[in-house]
Design a protein around this motif. Structure first.
Motif, short mmCIF file in Angstrom:
data_model
loop_
_atom_site.label_atom_id
_atom_site.label_comp_id
_atom_site.label_asym_id
_atom_site.label_seq_id
_atom_site.Cartn_x
_atom_site.Cartn_y
_atom_site.Cartn_z
N SER A 1 -19.63 49.32 -6.31
CA SER A 1 -21.05 49.68 -6.23
C SER A 1 -21.22 50.94 -5.39
O SER A 1 -20.45 51.19 -4.46
CB SER A 1 -21.90 48.54 -5.63
OG SER A 1 -21.88 48.55 -4.22
N SER A 2 -22.24 51.72 -5.75
CA SER A 2 -22.50 52.95 -5.00
C SER A 2 -22.95 52.64 -3.57
O SER A 2 -22.60 53.36 -2.64
CB SER A 2 -23.55 53.81 -5.71
OG SER A 2 -24.77 53.11 -5.82
N ASP B 1 -23.25 67.23 -5.12
CA ASP B 1 -22.46 67.92 -6.14
C ASP B 1 -21.38 68.75 -5.46
O ASP B 1 -21.62 69.33 -4.39
CB ASP B 1 -23.35 68.85 -6.98
CG ASP B 1 -24.37 68.08 -7.79
OD1 ASP B 1 -24.03 66.99 -8.29
OD2 ASP B 1 -25.51 68.56 -7.92
N TYR C 1 -15.98 68.70 -9.73
CA TYR C 1 -16.20 67.27 -9.93
C TYR C 1 -17.38 67.07 -10.88
O TYR C 1 -18.38 67.77 -10.79
CB TYR C 1 -16.53 66.57 -8.60
CG TYR C 1 -15.36 66.51 -7.65
CD1 TYR C 1 -14.52 65.41 -7.62
CD2 TYR C 1 -15.09 67.56 -6.78
CE1 TYR C 1 -13.44 65.35 -6.74
CE2 TYR C 1 -14.03 67.51 -5.90
CZ TYR C 1 -13.21 66.41 -5.89
OH TYR C 1 -12.16 66.35 -5.03
N GLU C 2 -17.28 66.09 -11.76
CA GLU C 2 -18.36 65.80 -12.70
C GLU C 2 -19.48 65.00 -12.05
O GLU C 2 -20.62 65.07 -12.48
CB GLU C 2 -17.82 65.03 -13.90
CG GLU C 2 -16.87 65.83 -14.77
CD GLU C 2 -16.33 65.02 -15.93
OE1 GLU C 2 -16.93 64.00 -16.29
OE2 GLU C 2 -15.29 65.43 -16.48
N ASP C 3 -19.14 64.22 -11.03
CA ASP C 3 -20.11 63.34 -10.38
C ASP C 3 -20.28 63.76 -8.92
O ASP C 3 -19.46 64.48 -8.36
CB ASP C 3 -19.59 61.89 -10.40
CG ASP C 3 -19.29 61.43 -11.82
OD1 ASP C 3 -20.25 61.19 -12.57
OD2 ASP C 3 -18.09 61.32 -12.16
N LYS C 4 -21.37 63.27 -8.33
CA LYS C 4 -21.56 63.50 -6.90
C LYS C 4 -20.40 62.86 -6.15
O LYS C 4 -19.86 61.84 -6.57
CB LYS C 4 -22.89 62.92 -6.44
CG LYS C 4 -24.10 63.67 -6.97
CD LYS C 4 -25.38 63.13 -6.36
CE LYS C 4 -26.60 63.81 -6.93
NZ LYS C 4 -26.68 65.24 -6.73
N PRO D 1 -15.94 59.60 -5.62
CA PRO D 1 -17.01 59.99 -6.53
C PRO D 1 -17.98 58.83 -6.76
O PRO D 1 -17.56 57.67 -6.78
CB PRO D 1 -16.26 60.34 -7.82
CG PRO D 1 -15.04 59.48 -7.76
CD PRO D 1 -14.68 59.34 -6.30
N LEU D 2 -19.24 59.15 -6.91
CA LEU D 2 -20.24 58.12 -7.19
C LEU D 2 -20.28 57.84 -8.69
O LEU D 2 -21.13 58.34 -9.43
CB LEU D 2 -21.62 58.54 -6.67
CG LEU D 2 -21.92 57.98 -5.29
CD1 LEU D 2 -21.12 58.70 -4.24
CD2 LEU D 2 -23.37 58.00 -4.98
N ARG D 3 -19.31 57.08 -9.13
CA ARG D 3 -19.23 56.62 -10.52
C ARG D 3 -18.37 55.36 -10.55
O ARG D 3 -17.56 55.14 -9.66
CB ARG D 3 -18.64 57.69 -11.43
CG ARG D 3 -17.16 57.94 -11.18
CD ARG D 3 -16.52 58.74 -12.32
NE ARG D 3 -15.14 58.95 -12.06
CZ ARG D 3 -14.61 60.06 -11.60
NH1 ARG D 3 -15.38 61.10 -11.37
NH2 ARG D 3 -13.31 60.14 -11.38
N GLU D 4 -18.59 54.55 -11.56
CA GLU D 4 -17.81 53.32 -11.69
C GLU D 4 -16.33 53.65 -11.79
O GLU D 4 -15.99 54.66 -12.43
CB GLU D 4 -18.27 52.54 -12.92
CG GLU D 4 -19.66 51.98 -12.74
CD GLU D 4 -20.10 51.14 -13.94
OE1 GLU D 4 -19.43 51.19 -14.99
OE2 GLU D 4 -21.10 50.45 -13.81
N TYR E 1 -16.46 53.07 -8.54
CA TYR E 1 -16.81 53.37 -7.16
C TYR E 1 -15.62 53.16 -6.23
O TYR E 1 -15.63 52.36 -5.30
CB TYR E 1 -18.03 52.57 -6.71
CG TYR E 1 -19.22 52.85 -7.57
CD1 TYR E 1 -19.95 54.02 -7.42
CD2 TYR E 1 -19.61 51.97 -8.58
CE1 TYR E 1 -21.04 54.30 -8.24
CE2 TYR E 1 -20.69 52.23 -9.40
CZ TYR E 1 -21.40 53.41 -9.22
OH TYR E 1 -22.48 53.69 -10.03
#
Length: 111
Positions: free
Chosen positions: A15-16, A42, A46-49, A70-73, A75
């Motif tokens: 989870s974020s 950003d 990187y594609e995500d924060k 990175p803030l993506r699954e 996580y």
């Protein structure tokens, strides 16, 4: 099947909120800049924060306590360093404290 030789530990948090609290706890545990609050943002390449924590005496030092993710699954946070074993334990205790305070972890359910 090679033995581990890297100091980086990948931890899947799922989870974020957990990732951001983890990074904040690590930053608060750093020997330098513990008063700063990491914020996901950003970053080039990187594609995500990405959220990063570091309180190193030397910029880019990996033996000092730091983490990023990175803030993506799923996580995943990448934790490394620590001045010594006790510094690492103190930082992880602070992570658990944040999870308990934010009702992510119920210590009574672990007993």
């Amino acid at each position: 099947d090679d033995p581990r030789s890297d100091i980086v530990q990948a931890i899947k948090l799922n989870s974020s909120e957990k990732l951001e609290l983890f990074a904040k706890a690590i930053q608060e545990s750093c020997s330098v800049d513990s008063n700063l609050t990491p914020i996901a943002d950003d970053m080039p390449g990187y594609e995500d924060k990405v959220i990063m924590s570091s309180g190193g005496f030397v910029e880019g030092a990996t033996s000092e306590l730091s983490c990023d993710g990175p803030l993506r699954e799923p996580y995943t946070v990448y934790l490394q360093g620590g001045l010594n074993k006790y510094h690492g334990k103190l930082a992880l205790m602070k992570v658990l404290e944040k999870y308990i305070d934010n009702k992510i972890l119920d210590i009574n359910s672990l007993v």
